[in-house]
Every structure is written in C-alpha cells, then in structure tokens.
Design an enzyme around this catalytic site. Structure first.
Site, mmCIF file in Angstrom:
data_model
loop_
_atom_site.group_PDB
_atom_site.id
_atom_site.type_symbol
_atom_site.label_atom_id
_atom_site.label_comp_id
_atom_site.label_asym_id
_atom_site.label_seq_id
_atom_site.Cartn_x
_atom_site.Cartn_y
_atom_site.Cartn_z
ATOM 1 N N ASP A 88 42.942 44.995 30.806
ATOM 2 C CA ASP A 88 41.543 45.434 30.793
ATOM 3 C C ASP A 88 41.321 46.532 31.849
ATOM 4 O O ASP A 88 40.247 47.099 31.945
ATOM 5 C CB ASP A 88 40.570 44.261 30.966
ATOM 6 C CG ASP A 88 40.753 43.520 32.276
ATOM 7 O OD1 ASP A 88 41.695 43.830 33.019
ATOM 8 O OD2 ASP A 88 39.926 42.612 32.558
ATOM 9 N N SER A 89 42.401 46.858 32.601
ATOM 10 C CA SER A 89 42.356 48.037 33.474
ATOM 11 C C SER A 89 42.077 49.288 32.660
ATOM 12 O O SER A 89 41.726 50.334 33.226
ATOM 13 C CB SER A 89 43.686 48.191 34.229
ATOM 14 O OG SER A 89 44.778 48.137 33.334
ATOM 15 N N ASP B 71 44.916 41.349 27.544
ATOM 16 C CA ASP B 71 43.943 40.715 28.439
ATOM 17 C C ASP B 71 42.722 40.215 27.686
ATOM 18 O O ASP B 71 42.134 40.949 26.876
ATOM 19 C CB ASP B 71 43.451 41.740 29.472
ATOM 20 C CG ASP B 71 44.176 41.618 30.795
ATOM 21 O OD1 ASP B 71 44.764 40.553 31.070
ATOM 22 O OD2 ASP B 71 44.141 42.602 31.560
ATOM 23 N N LYS C 255 46.238 37.003 28.310
ATOM 24 C CA LYS C 255 46.185 36.738 29.754
ATOM 25 C C LYS C 255 44.732 36.553 30.163
ATOM 26 O O LYS C 255 43.848 37.243 29.630
ATOM 27 C CB LYS C 255 46.818 37.910 30.527
ATOM 28 C CG LYS C 255 46.676 37.790 32.057
ATOM 29 C CD LYS C 255 47.555 38.764 32.808
ATOM 30 C CE LYS C 255 47.000 40.145 32.968
ATOM 31 N NZ LYS C 255 45.714 40.224 33.681
ATOM 32 N N GLU D 190 42.149 35.515 33.813
ATOM 33 C CA GLU D 190 42.114 35.458 35.272
ATOM 34 C C GLU D 190 41.465 34.159 35.758
ATOM 35 O O GLU D 190 40.529 33.659 35.128
ATOM 36 C CB GLU D 190 41.300 36.653 35.817
ATOM 37 C CG GLU D 190 41.899 38.003 35.451
ATOM 38 C CD GLU D 190 41.112 39.172 36.033
ATOM 39 O OE1 GLU D 190 40.137 38.955 36.792
ATOM 40 O OE2 GLU D 190 41.481 40.317 35.712
ATOM 41 N N GLU E 218 48.385 38.977 41.942
ATOM 42 C CA GLU E 218 47.942 40.319 42.356
ATOM 43 C C GLU E 218 47.348 40.293 43.765
ATOM 44 O O GLU E 218 46.534 39.410 44.087
ATOM 45 C CB GLU E 218 46.892 40.844 41.362
ATOM 46 C CG GLU E 218 46.349 42.210 41.761
ATOM 47 C CD GLU E 218 45.552 42.910 40.671
ATOM 48 O OE1 GLU E 218 45.433 42.383 39.552
ATOM 49 O OE2 GLU E 218 45.037 44.007 40.968
HETATM 50 O O1 KIV Z 1 44.477 44.914 33.578
HETATM 51 C C1 KIV Z 1 45.543 45.102 34.192
HETATM 52 O O2 KIV Z 1 46.128 46.186 34.195
HETATM 53 C C2 KIV Z 1 46.089 43.985 34.939
HETATM 54 C C3 KIV Z 1 47.227 44.289 35.867
HETATM 55 C C4 KIV Z 1 46.674 44.883 37.100
HETATM 56 C C5 KIV Z 1 48.056 43.107 36.151
HETATM 57 O O3 KIV Z 1 45.635 42.884 34.826
#
Ligand code: KIV
Length: 295
Positions: A48-49, A87, A116, A118, A185
């Site tokens: 989600d970055s 994500d 994934k 968090e 992280e």
């Molecule tokens: O969204 C992302 O790129 C991440 C990484 C920083 C692990 O979760």
C-alpha cells in the site's frame, strides 16, 4: 526463487536452518513486476506504499481495496516468477471478520498468492479468519505505516524494554494465529534479531537489521525513482529519477531545436502516391517503405 515458492515453503525459510535470506521487493504494475522478476526476487509485495510512491498521497491511509485490486491485477498479468503478496489497506480488515475475508479474497482473485496486514494482538481474530478461509496471510509489526496517526509519525518502534517485549509477544501470537511470515519494519537490530530467533516463521525486515530471515525494500527507493527523502535503511542502487529527467530534457531540447524527429524516425509515401498528391519533386520523397514494418 519464484514460481516454485509457496506459502508453506516460505514458512520454513529460516536463516537458523541454514537457508538463504528471502528477497522481497515491492512492485505496483506490469513493468515493475517484470523487472523484479527478472532480478530474481523471491517475493513481490504489492504494497500500500503505492499510495505514496505512485499515487502522490502523504501516507498510506488513502488507498482503497479497489486500488489494491487494480494494481495487484496489473502485477499478476505480468506473470512474474515470484510469490505475490498484496497489502490489505487500512480499514479493509478492521470492521468485521466477514468483510476482512471478503477483501482478502478480492486480492487473491486479482492474482495475489497471499495477503499482508499490519498490527499485533488486536488483529488476531482477523488473521485467524483469513487463515481459516485458506488464504495465506503475512503479518507486519513494528513501524506499521497505517498507524501513522496513532504513532504520531513514522517512528522507530520497540525501543524500550517494555515495547520490545510487547513486540516479541505480538510476533509469537501472529505465528501462532497462522501467519506464514511477517514483515518487521523500523525496529532496532537487536529487536529484529530477538524476534527472528524467537519465532518459527520467517521475518522479512525493512529497517530491522541484518539478522532477519529476509529483506524487503520499496522499488522506487532502490532505483532512486523516489528521491525526495531517503530513510536511513534505504540503499539506492540506481538514480533513475535523475537519469530519467536527463533523458526527458534531451527530448525536449531535440524537439525545440528540430533535431527530433530525424528522417529515419518518419514514415514516407511511396513515390506514386506522392506524385498523385502533387508532391513529387518536393521535399516529400523516397522509399518503398512499409509504414508498419518498424512497429
Ligand atoms: O507497503 C509497503 O511497501 C510495505 C513495505 C514497507 C514492507 O508494507
């Protein structure tokens, strides 16, 4: 590498077993997925970055499930030789188990092999629900960017004994709840090492030191496409932003001076067609060229 990797195989990858570190990179579209695959990475994270490095937002909170589905499908269409993790964005796994599993399934149907999310103990019911639906789930502890407002900024986590103990306990709970791996992280090296040695599933670090079972970085950081700021844990292996601006500046200059396009970058009428148009003998001219031949 890649296509042979499955969640159960990744789950067994630990440095302490003598395994090679896992290599993970983010990718958000077909060209970046092809590049990461050709580089031989084990896993692609459709992170989600993308909110920050692709869509221009200040943080990751603006990204929706629809956005993640769109980008995950683009990555999957490239058929990378990598295990694809997507994500779950903020608020897609916070409301109910039903909604969480439904959103996870959307990412799987878009082409992800795993999802994934968090967070620690507060997310255990959702992790269990996803795992119960037979969807491989990766955890993410430490500096969790979706908690930016609650954390008061992007800050290194687990710095006190108490915070490190909570993180360790969360990591054990995540493994117990069914995660096949977890991202760690923004934590001190010592905490990265302690967690890695205390759980049976692999840790994939980003700013968590060299003792994690793998490392992940953001595509735009590694290649220097994002050059506005550089977190301490990023190593840039290229300067594509600067190289790109240089190339685009050269194009702009060639257009303005008339150096682009050159004759061999143009199509031409056949002589008889040029003649019929009354152009024969003028600047228009030449070859018996098939206009589609160079496509
Ligand atoms: O969204 C992302 O790129 C991440 C990484 C920083 C692990 O979760």
């Amino acid at each position: 590498m890649g296509s042979k990797l499955t969640a159960p195989r990744i789950a067994g990858r630990k440095l302490q077993n003598g395994d090679e570190p896992l290599v993970m990179l983010t990718a958000y579209d077909a060209p970046s997925a092809r590049m990461v695959s050709e580089a031989g990475a084990d896993m692609i994270l459709v992170g989600d970055s993308l909110a920050m490095v692709v869509l221009g937002y200040e943080d990751t909170l603006q990204v929706t499930v629809d956005d993640m589905v769109h980008h995950t499908a683009a990555v999957a269409r490239a058929e990378p030789d990598c295990f694809i993790v997507a994500d779950l964005p903020w608020m897609s796994y916070h409301v109910s188990k039903t909604e969480t599993v439904h959103n996870a399934a959307r990412l799987i149907r878009a082409g992800a092999h795993a999802v994934k999310l968090e967070g620690g103990h507060e997310r255990l019911p959702m992790i269990e629900a996803i795992a119960d639906a037979e969807i491989p789930v990766m955890g993410h502890l430490g500096l969790t960017p979706q908690s930016v407002l609650a954390m008061g900024g992007f800050k290194v986590q687990g710095k006190s004994t108490q915070a490190a103990m909570i993180l360790l306990s969360d990591a054990k709970s995540l493994a117990h709840a069914g995660c096949f791996a977890m991202v760690l992280e923004g934590v001190p090296n010592e905490v990265g090492k302690l967690v890695t040695q205390s759980v049976d599933i692999p840790t994939v670090g980003i700013g968590a030191g060299p003792d994690c079972d793998g490392q992940v970085l953001v595509f735009h950081d590694v290649l220097g496409i994002e050059d506005r700021f550089k977190p301490k844990f990023v190593r840039r292996y290229a300067g594509l932003k600067a190289d790109g601006v240089e190339a685009l500046t050269a194009f702009a200059s060639d257009v303005r001076t008339g150096a682009f396009p050159a004759d061999d970058e143009c199509y031409h009428l056949a002589d008889d067609e040029a003649e019929a148009l009354g152009l024969y003998g003028s600047a228009a001219s030449t070859p018996d060229e098939d206009p589609l031949s160079s496509w």
